[in-house]
Every structure is written in C-alpha cells, then in structure tokens.
Design an enzyme around this catalytic site. Structure first.
Site, PDB file in Angstrom:
ATOM      1  N   ALA A  67      73.852  40.010  25.778  1.00 20.50           N
ATOM      2  CA  ALA A  67      74.100  38.899  24.862  1.00 20.50           C
ATOM      3  C   ALA A  67      73.654  39.357  23.476  1.00 20.50           C
ATOM      4  CB  ALA A  67      73.314  37.676  25.310  1.00 20.50           C
ATOM      5  N   GLY A 112      73.545  40.526  29.618  1.00 17.49           N
ATOM      6  CA  GLY A 112      74.795  39.784  29.829  1.00 17.49           C
ATOM      7  C   GLY A 112      75.957  40.679  30.218  1.00 17.49           C
ATOM      8  N   GLU A 115      75.566  41.137  33.836  1.00 13.63           N
ATOM      9  CA  GLU A 115      75.924  39.839  34.436  1.00 13.63           C
ATOM     10  C   GLU A 115      77.433  39.628  34.442  1.00 13.63           C
ATOM     11  OE1 GLU A 115      73.012  37.942  31.748  1.00 13.63           O
ATOM     12  OE2 GLU A 115      72.390  36.787  33.497  1.00 13.63           O
ATOM     13  N   GLU A 135      65.958  41.967  29.948  1.00  8.99           N
ATOM     14  CA  GLU A 135      65.518  40.768  29.215  1.00  8.99           C
ATOM     15  C   GLU A 135      63.999  40.652  29.104  1.00  8.99           C
ATOM     16  OE1 GLU A 135      67.966  40.838  31.429  1.00  8.99           O
ATOM     17  OE2 GLU A 135      69.664  39.684  30.677  1.00  8.99           O
TER      18      GLU A 135
HETATM   19  N1  COA Z   1      72.857  42.372  20.641  1.00 10.16           N
HETATM   20  C1  COA Z   1      73.148  42.587  19.337  1.00 10.16           C
HETATM   21  N2  COA Z   1      73.354  43.791  18.817  1.00 10.16           N
HETATM   22  C2  COA Z   1      73.270  44.838  19.641  1.00 10.16           C
HETATM   23  C3  COA Z   1      72.969  44.710  21.000  1.00 10.16           C
HETATM   24  C4  COA Z   1      72.760  43.394  21.493  1.00 10.16           C
HETATM   25  N3  COA Z   1      72.503  43.159  22.795  1.00 10.16           N
HETATM   26  N4  COA Z   1      72.919  45.936  21.557  1.00 10.16           N
HETATM   27  C5  COA Z   1      73.212  46.798  20.579  1.00 10.16           C
HETATM   28  N5  COA Z   1      73.415  46.147  19.419  1.00 10.16           N
HETATM   29  C6  COA Z   1      73.756  46.717  18.104  1.00 10.16           C
HETATM   30  C7  COA Z   1      72.546  47.371  17.445  1.00 10.16           C
HETATM   31  O1  COA Z   1      71.746  46.401  16.777  1.00 10.16           O
HETATM   32  C8  COA Z   1      73.239  48.311  16.488  1.00 10.16           C
HETATM   33  O2  COA Z   1      73.733  47.563  15.384  1.00 10.16           O
HETATM   34  P1  COA Z   1      73.528  48.118  13.854  1.00 10.16           P
HETATM   35  O3  COA Z   1      74.285  49.428  13.851  1.00 10.16           O
HETATM   36  O4  COA Z   1      74.165  47.053  13.023  1.00 10.16           O
HETATM   37  O5  COA Z   1      72.066  48.295  13.677  1.00 10.16           O
HETATM   38  C9  COA Z   1      74.452  48.774  17.269  1.00 10.16           C
HETATM   39  O6  COA Z   1      74.680  47.766  18.267  1.00 10.16           O
HETATM   40  C10 COA Z   1      74.262  50.098  17.972  1.00 10.16           C
HETATM   41  O7  COA Z   1      73.092  50.003  18.804  1.00 10.16           O
HETATM   42  P2  COA Z   1      71.859  51.044  18.752  1.00 10.16           P
HETATM   43  O8  COA Z   1      70.668  50.339  19.286  1.00 10.16           O
HETATM   44  O9  COA Z   1      71.750  51.626  17.394  1.00 10.16           O
HETATM   45  O10 COA Z   1      72.376  52.162  19.766  1.00 10.16           O
HETATM   46  P3  COA Z   1      71.473  53.155  20.620  1.00 10.16           P
HETATM   47  O11 COA Z   1      72.399  54.179  21.155  1.00 10.16           O
HETATM   48  O12 COA Z   1      70.306  53.626  19.832  1.00 10.16           O
HETATM   49  O13 COA Z   1      70.881  52.281  21.838  1.00 10.16           O
HETATM   50  C11 COA Z   1      71.009  50.632  23.605  1.00 10.16           C
HETATM   51  C12 COA Z   1      71.764  51.717  22.789  1.00 10.16           C
HETATM   52  C13 COA Z   1      72.037  49.927  24.467  1.00 10.16           C
HETATM   53  C14 COA Z   1      69.942  51.289  24.482  1.00 10.16           C
HETATM   54  C15 COA Z   1      70.351  49.641  22.623  1.00 10.16           C
HETATM   55  O14 COA Z   1      71.335  49.199  21.687  1.00 10.16           O
HETATM   56  C16 COA Z   1      69.764  48.405  23.281  1.00 10.16           C
HETATM   57  O15 COA Z   1      68.708  48.491  23.867  1.00 10.16           O
HETATM   58  N6  COA Z   1      70.445  47.236  23.151  1.00 10.16           N
HETATM   59  C17 COA Z   1      69.938  45.989  23.631  1.00 10.16           C
HETATM   60  C18 COA Z   1      70.057  45.874  25.140  1.00 10.16           C
HETATM   61  C19 COA Z   1      69.468  44.570  25.626  1.00 10.16           C
HETATM   62  O16 COA Z   1      68.295  44.305  25.533  1.00 10.16           O
HETATM   63  N7  COA Z   1      70.368  43.698  26.175  1.00 10.16           N
HETATM   64  C20 COA Z   1      69.967  42.441  26.710  1.00 10.16           C
HETATM   65  C21 COA Z   1      70.074  41.372  25.686  1.00 10.16           C
HETATM   66  S1  COA Z   1      69.592  39.815  26.352  1.00 10.16           S
END
Ligand code: COA
Length: 260
Positions: A67, A112, A115, A135
């Site tokens: 999400a 999400g 999910e 989460e």
């Molecule tokens: N919501 C909003 N934005 C998200 C996102 C999310 N769940 N996951 C990734 N993004 C965005 C990042 O903020 C970034 O945006 P920006 O370029 O404007 O800063 C872009 O997507 C790329 O992500 P980034 O984190 O730079 O890539 P990465 O390769 O370093 O890491 C992940 C990849 C997936 C490990 C990392 O993005 C992450 O941990 N995301 C969140 C996962 C999460 O907690 N999901 C559950 C949410 S309830």
C-alpha cells in the site's frame, strides 16, 4: 473499456491482463489504484468477452511494493478501519470472481502486493520475485486480508513467522511453502500464466466457476462446504455443458463448451 490512470488493461484472446502501472513508486497501491482495480474486476464480472485474468506489475522490479506508505502515514483511527475494509472488499471480489485469476508476480510483492497476489486464485512468480508482509516494520499489520490468506495458504507456523518478523522470502521459498504455484525465469512468466489459463479456458466455464466457489467455501466460516459442493454438482448436472462434455466423451470427440 473504461479509461484508467494507474492501470493498463489489455484484452487478448479472452484473457484480460491488468497491469498495475505506477512503476516509479514500485506500483504501490494508493486509494485511486485500489478503486481502479475494483472497476476493472467489476468489468471482468460483467463482460462475457473476458474469460480469464492475469494481474501483474509494470516494469521488471516490482509486482506491487505494498500500500502507498505516503497515504498510510496520514491514516488515523477514524479512517483506518474503512481504508482496510474497502481494500478487503476489492480483494474479496477478486477471490470470488468466477473466472480464473492468476497473479504474475514479476518482482517485489510486499504488504498489499503480497495480499493482492494471495487474493488471486493462483500465483506464478519469476525467480527475482520477493514476498513479504513487512507491516510490522511500520508499526502496522496487514489490512487487506493478509493475516487470513497467508495463514490459509502456508499454515499457521510459517504465517506467524513471516507476519511477526516482516522478513522477505524468495520466489523459491514461496514455492516451497505453497504460496506460489510455479517459479519461472522473467521472460517465461507471462507465457506460463497464459498457458495455464488457456488450458482452463478449454474446460466448462460454469464448472470452473463452481470449483472456485467450492474451494473458497472451505475458508468461509458460515458456509458448509460439502453442501456448497453438492449444490454446485447438481447445478452442473442441469447444464448444457454437462450434456456436451459427457456426449463428447462417449462420441470420442472434443467438447465445445458454451458456458450454459
Ligand atoms: N509506498 C509508497 N512508495 C513506495 C513504496 C510504498 N509501499 N515502496 C516503494 N516506494 C517508492 C519509494 O519511496 C521510491 O520513491 P522515490 O523514488 O520517489 O523516493 C520508489 O518507490 C523506489 O523505491 P526505493 O525504496 O528507492 O527502491 P529500493 O530498491 O531501494 O527498495 C523496496 C525496494 C521494495 C525494498 C523498498 O521500496 C521498500 O521497502 N518499500 C516498502 C515496502 C513495504 O513496507 N510495503 C508495505 C507497505 S504497508
């Protein structure tokens, strides 16, 4: 087809491919995207030209990275419940769809995203995919059905572990736990989903839809699954496709099912 801002929809040979298209945000699900998924799935219910569905993410890095955390960070106890309920409603629509839905998991399927994949009837993952419910790292728990469906799919012990540690698992581990049906190379991912769906599309559509209902009934507390199965079996026996399927077998020819 309706026009969408965050989804790409493509209908080919009866298979609708829904691509979550926010690649710069790793296809994170904001509210508008969830609303659009609902519209797209309603179209699947309504349009007889759509026989099956693939759901995937744009780009090669993510299926859906969760999400949208920017939106989640604004939630309060007042609106959080409806946020979760609205997402749950859409994912339940996917789960109950009487046409087969496969998640083509092409990268991160987190929160999400995991999910969403679990709401689909099957999951095929490319070998670069990663699954997880992270989460707890955000002071949260899953809200789109993750605690329930992960437990249904992989069992209580492993679900507890993944939900409490928030750790990611590889596609191969997800396969070993029963979360994923097949693991492929990235180029083989989409064709494998199409192969599976094309095989299913040669079967009687009514029977396929009733299989989905009956399997879902296992996990529906207020439903007696055996009764659902007996009722569905009887429904099949009054269908034209049952007559066609049995006649074709006896006449040693391929059946031509119509869905009636
Ligand atoms: N919501 C909003 N934005 C998200 C996102 C999310 N769940 N996951 C990734 N993004 C965005 C990042 O903020 C970034 O945006 P920006 O370029 O404007 O800063 C872009 O997507 C790329 O992500 P980034 O984190 O730079 O890539 P990465 O390769 O370093 O890491 C992940 C990849 C997936 C490990 C990392 O993005 C992450 O941990 N995301 C969140 C996962 C999460 O907690 N999901 C559950 C949410 S309830």
């Amino acid at each position: 087809m309706d026009s969408y801002e965050n989804l790409l929809l493509q209908l080919q040979n009866g298979i609708l491919t829904i691509t979550i298209n926010r690649e710069d945000k790793l296809n994170a699900l904001n509210r508008d995207t969830v609303k659009e998924i609902k519209l797209a799935i309603q179209q699947v219910y309504d349009d007889p030209a759509i026989k099956a569905v693939v759901i995937t993410g744009a780009g090669s890095k993510a299926f859906v990275a969760g999400a949208d955390i920017a939106e989640i960070s604004e939630l309060s106890d007042v609106n959080a419940r409806s946020f979760a309920e609205q997402g749950q409603e859409v994912f339940t629509m996917i789960e109950r769809c009487n046409k087969p839905v496969i998640a083509a998991v092409n990268g991160f399927a987190l929160g999400g995203g995991c999910e969403l994949a679990m709401a689909c009837h099957m999951r095929v993952a490319s070998n670069n995919a990663r699954f997880g419910q992270p989460e707890v790292n955000l002071g949260l728990i899953p809200g789109y059905g993750g605690t329930q469906r992960l437990t249904q799919l992989i069992g209580k012990s492993k679900a507890m572990e993944l939900l409490m540690t928030g750790e990611m698992i590889t596609a191969q581990e997800a396969h070993d736990f029963g979360l994923v049906n097949y693991v492929t190379t990235p180029p083989e991912l989409y064709p494998r989903c199409v192969d599976l769906l094309e095989k299913i599309m040669t079967k009687a559509p009514l029977a396929v839809g009733l299989v989905i209902d009956c399997v879902n009934a296992v996990y529906t507390k207020d439903e007696n699954g055996y009764q659902t199965e007996a009722n569905s079996f009887a429904r099949c026996c009054s269908s034209e496709d049952f007559l066609e399927g049995t006649s074709a077998f006896l006449e040693k020819r391929k059946p031509a099912f119509t869905g009636r």
